[in-house]
Design a protein around this motif. Sequence first.
Motif, mmCIF file in Angstrom:
data_model
loop_
_atom_site.group_PDB
_atom_site.id
_atom_site.type_symbol
_atom_site.label_atom_id
_atom_site.label_comp_id
_atom_site.label_asym_id
_atom_site.label_seq_id
_atom_site.Cartn_x
_atom_site.Cartn_y
_atom_site.Cartn_z
ATOM 1 N N ARG A 83 131.959 91.800 151.078
ATOM 2 C CA ARG A 83 131.721 93.040 151.830
ATOM 3 C C ARG A 83 132.274 94.256 151.082
ATOM 4 N NH1 ARG A 83 130.226 94.271 156.943
ATOM 5 N NH2 ARG A 83 130.176 92.046 157.490
ATOM 6 N N GLU A 84 133.442 94.123 150.493
ATOM 7 C CA GLU A 84 134.025 95.248 149.753
ATOM 8 C C GLU A 84 133.203 95.580 148.518
ATOM 9 O OE1 GLU A 84 138.722 94.550 150.993
ATOM 10 O OE2 GLU A 84 137.867 93.532 149.238
ATOM 11 N N ASN A 85 132.675 94.557 147.843
ATOM 12 C CA ASN A 85 131.785 94.803 146.704
ATOM 13 C C ASN A 85 130.562 95.596 147.140
ATOM 14 O OD1 ASN A 85 132.043 93.368 143.788
ATOM 15 N ND2 ASN A 85 133.251 92.220 145.304
ATOM 16 N N MET A 103 137.771 91.477 144.918
ATOM 17 C CA MET A 103 137.374 92.123 146.163
ATOM 18 C C MET A 103 136.400 91.212 146.894
ATOM 19 S SD MET A 103 136.975 96.076 144.892
ATOM 20 C CE MET A 103 136.879 96.767 146.533
ATOM 21 N N THR A 104 136.351 91.325 148.206
ATOM 22 C CA THR A 104 135.468 90.465 148.995
ATOM 23 C C THR A 104 134.011 90.868 148.786
ATOM 24 O OG1 THR A 104 135.475 91.875 150.956
ATOM 25 C CG2 THR A 104 137.256 90.225 150.761
ATOM 26 N N GLU A 152 130.306 97.558 149.744
ATOM 27 C CA GLU A 152 130.733 98.917 150.095
ATOM 28 C C GLU A 152 130.910 99.775 148.846
ATOM 29 O OE1 GLU A 152 134.225 98.192 152.397
ATOM 30 O OE2 GLU A 152 133.111 97.892 154.274
ATOM 31 N N LYS A 204 130.557 106.117 154.844
ATOM 32 C CA LYS A 204 130.794 104.716 155.240
ATOM 33 C C LYS A 204 130.242 104.402 156.623
ATOM 34 C CE LYS A 204 134.429 101.191 155.055
ATOM 35 N NZ LYS A 204 135.861 100.927 154.771
#
Length: 233
Positions: free
Chosen positions: A94-96, A91-92, A98, A106
């Motif tokens: 940013r996704e980490n 995961m990117t 999030e 969100k």
Amino acid sequence: MLQLNDIFVSYGMIAALKGVSLEVRQGEIVALIGANGAGKSTTLMSISGVSGLTTGSIRYGDRLISGMPPHEIVALGISQVPEGRRILPRMTVRENLEMGAFLRDKDQLVPDMDRVFAMFPALADRSGQLGGTLSGGEQQMLAIGRALMSRPKLLLLDEPSLGLAPIIVSRIFKIIEEINGQGTTILLVEQNAKAALRLATRAYVMESGRVVMQGPASELASDPGIKKAYLGE
């Protein structure tokens, strides 16, 4: 803020914690030091609800949290940065981050994301990069940032300097101090005892699943036995 009262934890027939009691007061940095296998990580996992207690109790403020599932403990304001970072490699960045705020709306994450990126500019530059492609130091920054995304009142840090170059270690410890200065209480597990005692308000020393010494960090740092066993002096 946090009280562990005579907790025991066993893995099968192996007793990992044998009557551990400690407390963390609001606003402190409390260090937990000791050799490998002393029970430091198990102590943090017990607070987070990952390792269940055999006996004893854990209180957070006026709440009994021992026996609660981990996600409910996070919702109360406790977040952990695990040993080995354990980011999500596919995961990117940013996704980490999030994922660290999975219990929150969100639409409310922008200020917190901005805070993490201001604290760790390298992550801002790599926000779309896969977590597994980051350097070790960047992954540690991401692990800390992910924990901060839940807006914890108490942050549990497990070996944040492990395997990192000295210059990165220095940066990580400055960040820990900064996080504490912004109002987050910290319980720090760290094998770099000299750095941990320099940073902490108070400290506990663990051996074989027990707390064997405790006190102001400055006093423990000057204790001859601690110097010999943990500080290389």
